[in-house]
Write a protein that holds these residues in place. Structure first.
Motif, PDB file in Angstrom:
ATOM      1  N   ASP A 120      -1.217  -7.734  -1.344  1.00  0.00           N
ATOM      2  CA  ASP A 120      -0.166  -6.849  -1.054  1.00  0.00           C
ATOM      3  C   ASP A 120      -0.866  -5.822  -0.412  1.00  0.00           C
ATOM      4  O   ASP A 120      -0.293  -4.890   0.452  1.00  0.00           O
ATOM      5  CB  ASP A 120       0.241  -6.262  -2.446  1.00  0.00           C
ATOM      6  N   GLU A 121      -2.100  -5.378  -0.741  1.00  0.00           N
ATOM      7  CA  GLU A 121      -2.639  -4.274   0.043  1.00  0.00           C
ATOM      8  C   GLU A 121      -2.988  -4.361   1.339  1.00  0.00           C
ATOM      9  O   GLU A 121      -2.851  -3.397   2.084  1.00  0.00           O
ATOM     10  CB  GLU A 121      -4.057  -3.909  -0.656  1.00  0.00           C
ATOM     11  N   ASP A 122      -3.280  -5.682   1.864  1.00  0.00           N
ATOM     12  CA  ASP A 122      -3.395  -5.702   3.217  1.00  0.00           C
ATOM     13  C   ASP A 122      -2.087  -5.559   4.030  1.00  0.00           C
ATOM     14  O   ASP A 122      -1.898  -4.892   4.959  1.00  0.00           O
ATOM     15  CB  ASP A 122      -3.671  -7.136   3.533  1.00  0.00           C
ATOM     16  N   TYR A 153      -1.208  -1.838   3.867  1.00  0.00           N
ATOM     17  CA  TYR A 153      -2.038  -1.191   4.999  1.00  0.00           C
ATOM     18  C   TYR A 153      -1.236  -1.385   6.409  1.00  0.00           C
ATOM     19  O   TYR A 153      -1.086  -0.302   7.272  1.00  0.00           O
ATOM     20  CB  TYR A 153      -3.508  -1.669   5.191  1.00  0.00           C
TER      21      TYR A 153
END
Length: 135
Positions: free
Chosen positions: A82-84, A87
């Protein structure tokens, strides 16, 4: 891959992408014959998962009949984080485009070795498979 002569080298690279509970399996054979001294082989298996239900198994089979060889096997499994995605979204991409970019980067080592016509077709197929199915 068969190594029947001295000082032969090989690299096997396997990449898989799974979603919606998909399952991938790598089963490959490397055979190094008696007398194939100073041969080397490397087997690399990379898996990319879209969800927690998908699985990936790697089961290499290696028949090594010579002592003086170099044999390596490496397997990695990763999930689209999810963080990728966040970003890339913070850089202006929507959710689907962000995931498409991650998949394209994952398969790039394969597509860059293909003739351009095949690489373009592979990218189109992946784009069609992902279109509207994510999110």
């Amino acid at each position: 891959m068969y190594h029947n002569a001295p000082r032969t080298n090989s690299t096997i690279e396997s990449k898989s992408i799974s979603k919606d509970g998909g399952r991938t399996n790598y089963r490959g054979l490397v055979h190094i014959s008696d007398g194939a001294v100073d041969s080397s082989t490397s087997v690399e298996c990379d898996a990319l998962m879209f969800d927690n239900e998908s699985t990936s198994d790697t089961m290499p089979y290696m028949e090594i009949n010579e002592d003086r060889v170099d044999v390596a096997h490496e397997a990695t499994v990763g999930k689209i984080g999810d963080e990728d995605v966040f970003y890339l979204q913070s850089r202006g991409l929507d959710d689907d485009d962000a995931k498409q970019m991650i998949v394209s980067g994952f398969i790039e080592p394969i597509t860059e070795e293909l003739p351009i016509e095949y690489a373009v077709e592979l990218n189109r197929l992946i784009e069609l498979e992902m279109e509207g199915s994510l999110g």
